[in-house]
Design an enzyme around this catalytic site. Structure first.
Site, PDB file in Angstrom:
ATOM      1  N   ASP A   1     -16.468 -11.633   9.294  1.00 22.62           N
ATOM      2  CA  ASP A   1     -15.369 -11.644   9.329  1.00 22.62           C
ATOM      3  C   ASP A   1     -14.776 -10.393  10.404  1.00 22.62           C
ATOM      4  O   ASP A   1     -15.117  -9.680   9.904  1.00 22.62           O
ATOM      5  CB  ASP A   1     -14.376 -10.599   8.044  1.00 22.62           C
ATOM      6  CG  ASP A   1     -14.045 -10.222   7.504  1.00 22.62           C
ATOM      7  OD1 ASP A   1     -12.964 -10.360   8.535  1.00 22.62           O
ATOM      8  OD2 ASP A   1     -13.443  -9.882   6.558  1.00 22.62           O
TER       9      ASP A   1
ATOM     10  N   TYR B   1     -15.002  -4.321   3.909  1.00 20.99           N
ATOM     11  CA  TYR B   1     -13.563  -4.587   3.124  1.00 20.99           C
ATOM     12  C   TYR B   1     -12.965  -6.566   3.832  1.00 20.99           C
ATOM     13  O   TYR B   1     -12.474  -6.087   5.130  1.00 20.99           O
ATOM     14  CB  TYR B   1     -11.809  -4.150   3.807  1.00 20.99           C
ATOM     15  CG  TYR B   1     -10.756  -4.536   3.078  1.00 20.99           C
ATOM     16  CD1 TYR B   1     -10.384  -4.250   2.087  1.00 20.99           C
ATOM     17  CD2 TYR B   1     -10.346  -5.082   4.515  1.00 20.99           C
ATOM     18  CE1 TYR B   1      -8.894  -4.779   2.125  1.00 20.99           C
ATOM     19  CE2 TYR B   1      -8.815  -5.315   4.232  1.00 20.99           C
ATOM     20  CZ  TYR B   1      -8.300  -5.290   2.973  1.00 20.99           C
ATOM     21  OH  TYR B   1      -7.044  -5.549   2.477  1.00 20.99           O
TER      22      TYR B   1
ATOM     23  N   LYS C   1      -5.610 -11.121  12.399  1.00 18.67           N
ATOM     24  CA  LYS C   1      -5.413  -9.866  13.489  1.00 18.67           C
ATOM     25  C   LYS C   1      -4.443 -10.106  14.528  1.00 18.67           C
ATOM     26  O   LYS C   1      -2.910 -10.823  15.154  1.00 18.67           O
ATOM     27  CB  LYS C   1      -5.477  -9.025  12.691  1.00 18.67           C
ATOM     28  CG  LYS C   1      -5.900  -7.889  11.253  1.00 18.67           C
ATOM     29  CD  LYS C   1      -6.145  -6.769  10.984  1.00 18.67           C
ATOM     30  CE  LYS C   1      -5.577  -6.290   9.574  1.00 18.67           C
ATOM     31  NZ  LYS C   1      -7.000  -6.145   8.569  1.00 18.67           N
TER      32      LYS C   1
ATOM     33  N   TYR D   1       0.594  -1.181  -0.230  1.00 20.83           N
ATOM     34  CA  TYR D   1      -0.565   0.536  -0.207  1.00 20.83           C
ATOM     35  C   TYR D   1       1.126   1.206   0.022  1.00 20.83           C
ATOM     36  O   TYR D   1       0.794   1.864   0.800  1.00 20.83           O
ATOM     37  CB  TYR D   1      -1.495  -0.047   1.145  1.00 20.83           C
ATOM     38  CG  TYR D   1      -2.310  -0.961   0.673  1.00 20.83           C
ATOM     39  CD1 TYR D   1      -3.563   0.076   0.323  1.00 20.83           C
ATOM     40  CD2 TYR D   1      -2.290  -1.900   0.986  1.00 20.83           C
ATOM     41  CE1 TYR D   1      -4.077  -1.060   0.307  1.00 20.83           C
ATOM     42  CE2 TYR D   1      -3.761  -3.158   0.922  1.00 20.83           C
ATOM     43  CZ  TYR D   1      -4.684  -2.341  -0.108  1.00 20.83           C
ATOM     44  OH  TYR D   1      -5.529  -3.167  -0.158  1.00 20.83           O
TER      45      TYR D   1
HETATM   46  C1  LIG Z   1      -6.922  -7.138   7.220  1.00 22.06           C
HETATM   47  C2  LIG Z   1      -8.409  -8.019   7.121  1.00 22.06           C
HETATM   48  C3  LIG Z   1      -8.198  -8.299   6.458  1.00 22.06           C
HETATM   49  C4  LIG Z   1      -7.361  -9.015   5.615  1.00 22.06           C
HETATM   50  O1  LIG Z   1      -6.224  -9.632   6.837  1.00 22.06           O
HETATM   51  P1  LIG Z   1      -4.370  -9.916   5.952  1.00 22.06           P
HETATM   52  O2  LIG Z   1      -3.962 -10.526   7.066  1.00 22.06           O
HETATM   53  O3  LIG Z   1      -4.062  -8.373   5.614  1.00 22.06           O
HETATM   54  O4  LIG Z   1      -4.503 -10.289   4.556  1.00 22.06           O
HETATM   55  C5  LIG Z   1     -10.196  -9.483   5.907  1.00 22.06           C
HETATM   56  N1  LIG Z   1     -10.347  -8.548   7.074  1.00 22.06           N
HETATM   57  C6  LIG Z   1     -11.073  -7.628   7.154  1.00 22.06           C
HETATM   58  C7  LIG Z   1     -12.220  -7.002   8.336  1.00 22.06           C
HETATM   59  C8  LIG Z   1      -9.300  -6.062   7.592  1.00 22.06           C
HETATM   60  O5  LIG Z   1      -9.405  -6.229   9.069  1.00 22.06           O
END
Ligand SMILES: *Cc1c(COP(=O)(O)O)cnc(C)c1O
Length: 446
Positions: A256, A152, A285, A24
């Site tokens: 997610d 996202y 994360k 990015y």
């Molecule tokens: C960061 C993020 C992702 C992607 O995770 P990466 O480890 O960067 O591939 C997917 N969904 C959400 C909600 C995120 O914040």
């Protein structure tokens, strides 16, 4: 603390620039990266030993803080036993122990854990499980995923497809799978029209569900808080209504929680705010405490059973080389245990209380709009900034904050704080003071 050898920061940057392509980053215009030589608790330290308070937890991962003694020890100890073994045909204690620890804290009903190593792949796996589930069940016309405006879910192709509402990936539309995007009913502090917005969003959702009846495989949503799409929050009522409507149409529900999981929104998982259990949940994360890449996609037993068969054809054809890496699992086990041992939720509540005290200062500013707060996340918009991802204002603020020892990195027009839970009250106060001074500096510069 000794770092072993003297680092020439200038040389390091030069060598970096020669061959490294950063994520990015527009290398045509952006300033040099900052070499970081160590990190402790809520702070990063650069080559001159200058402290930078990490107010976005290093891309939202460092939940307990950097270089935590217990996590360091867990990592070191596991490395003496088993750093890695392939996960097809083999298993190991850290994976089994972590699985059980995760199921202890996840809502009941989520029972089968598929390991991978980042949020995007956790989402890919969820999409593949959902898609293949219907095929294994003999329903071959469910090809569409429902997703939300501003959602996202990651940077790989499938994840990008369901992230088309984020605006990051317009260039790649021809490569994407079939998706319908519906409105996300966002809300903020002092918002009096939340219910109206929800009604409109739910009407739009109902009409897409009707139009595409029998063709939607699953719906994917970031519960309570959209992250990279601009820190947009919704009410639990909206999340509940969306989930109920999906269930009514036999559409699988994927949450997610890559960003919201592990205490970020004030609960262990954001779905707890609404009392909704999804069919599939994605976590990454903060899972391994911000130490190592680790992710899980957790599904209900019913989904899992649909993949059991005499032939491989119905199995999930998916796996990554470093699936369930034992080092990452060992750190994740310790990270989960810390929630009890360090009374992490008391820290989270203290952060939320302190955030709340500055919320009115934020709402009182004419250069700020839509101030909002959820758990440890404080966010607001720059008033009047439609703002692209790397708008002038966001780059100005990022540079200003870094120059003042704060890692605050606006997402386009959205300024937010998402600190590690170990941050002290004094450090947070320093962050707020800096936050406001930076906004003042931006006003003066405009
Ligand atoms: C960061 C993020 C992702 C992607 O995770 P990466 O480890 O960067 O591939 C997917 N969904 C959400 C909600 C995120 O914040």
């Amino acid at each position: 603390m000794s770092i072993g050898k003297i680092i020439d920061a200038g040389q390091l940057i030069k060598r970096d620039r020669r061959h490294i392509w950063h994520p990015y980053t527009q290398h045509g215009i952006e300033p040099d990266p900052i070499p970081i030589l160590r990190a402790k608790n809520a702070s990063l330290f650069d080559a001159e030993g200058r402290e930078i308070l990490d107010l976005i937890s290093s891309w939202w991962t460092s939940i307990h803080g950097h270089s935590h003694e217990q996590l360091n020890n867990a990592l070191a100890e596991q490395s003496c036993h088993l750093p890695h073994v392939m996960f097809a045909g083999f298993t190991h204690p850290p994976a089994v122990e972590l699985t059980e620890a995760l199921l202890d804290v996840l809502p009941t009903g989520l029972e089968k854990v598929f390991y991978s190593d980042n949020g995007s792949t956790a989402v890919e796996i969820a999409l593949k499980i959902a898609y293949q589930f219907w095929r294994n069940e003999g329903e071959t016309s469910r090809n569409i995923f429902l997703t939300f405006d501003g959602g996202y879910h990651g940077d790989t192709l499938g994840a990008m497809s369901v992230s088309r509402g984020s605006g990051f990936f317009n260039l790649f539309e021809d490569l994407m799978c079939a998706v319908k995007t519906v409105p996300f009913a966002e809300t903020w502090e002092g918002d009096s029209e939340a219910e109206t917005r929800e009604t409109l969003a739910l009407e739009a959702l109902a009409s897409v569900m009707k139009e595409e009846r029998g063709r939607i495989a699953a719906l994917i949503i970031e519960p309570m808080m959209q992250g990279a799409g601009g820190f947009r929050f919704c009410r639990p009522e909206f999340l509940r209504a969306v989930s109920d409507m999906a269930r009514g149409e036999n559409i699988l529900v994927i949450f997610d929680e890559v960003a919201t999981g592990f205490g970020r929104t004030g609960k262990m998982f954001a779905c707890e705010h609404a009392g909704v259990t999804p069919d599939i949940i994605c976590l990454a994360k903060g899972l391994a405490g911000g130490y190592l890449p680790l992710a899980v996609t957790v599904a209900g037993d019913g989904l899992y059973k649909a993949f059991l068969n005499e032939s491989f054809e119905k199995a999930l054809a998916h796996g990554h080389t470093f699936t369930a890496n034992p080092l990452a699992c060992a750190v994740a086990i310790r990270s989960l245990a810390l929630f009890e041992e360090e009374k992490t939720f008391e820290r989270i509540e203290a952060i939320e209380r302190q955030h709340r005290l500055v919320l009115s200062d934020l709402t009182g500013r004419s250069d700020i709009a839509r101030a909002r707060l959820l758990g440890t996340v404080l966010a607001c918009n720059l008033a009047g900034e439609a703002g692209a991802y790397k708008s002038g204002a966001s780059l100005f603020l990022k540079e200003w904050y870094l120059a003042h020892g704060l890692n605050i990195r606006p997402l386009g027009p959205v300024v937010y704080l998402m600190p590690p839970y170990c941050i002290t009250a004094a450090e947070l106060q320093r962050a707020y003071d800096g936050l406001f001074e930076g906004l003042d500096a931006l006003s003066l510069a405009n």
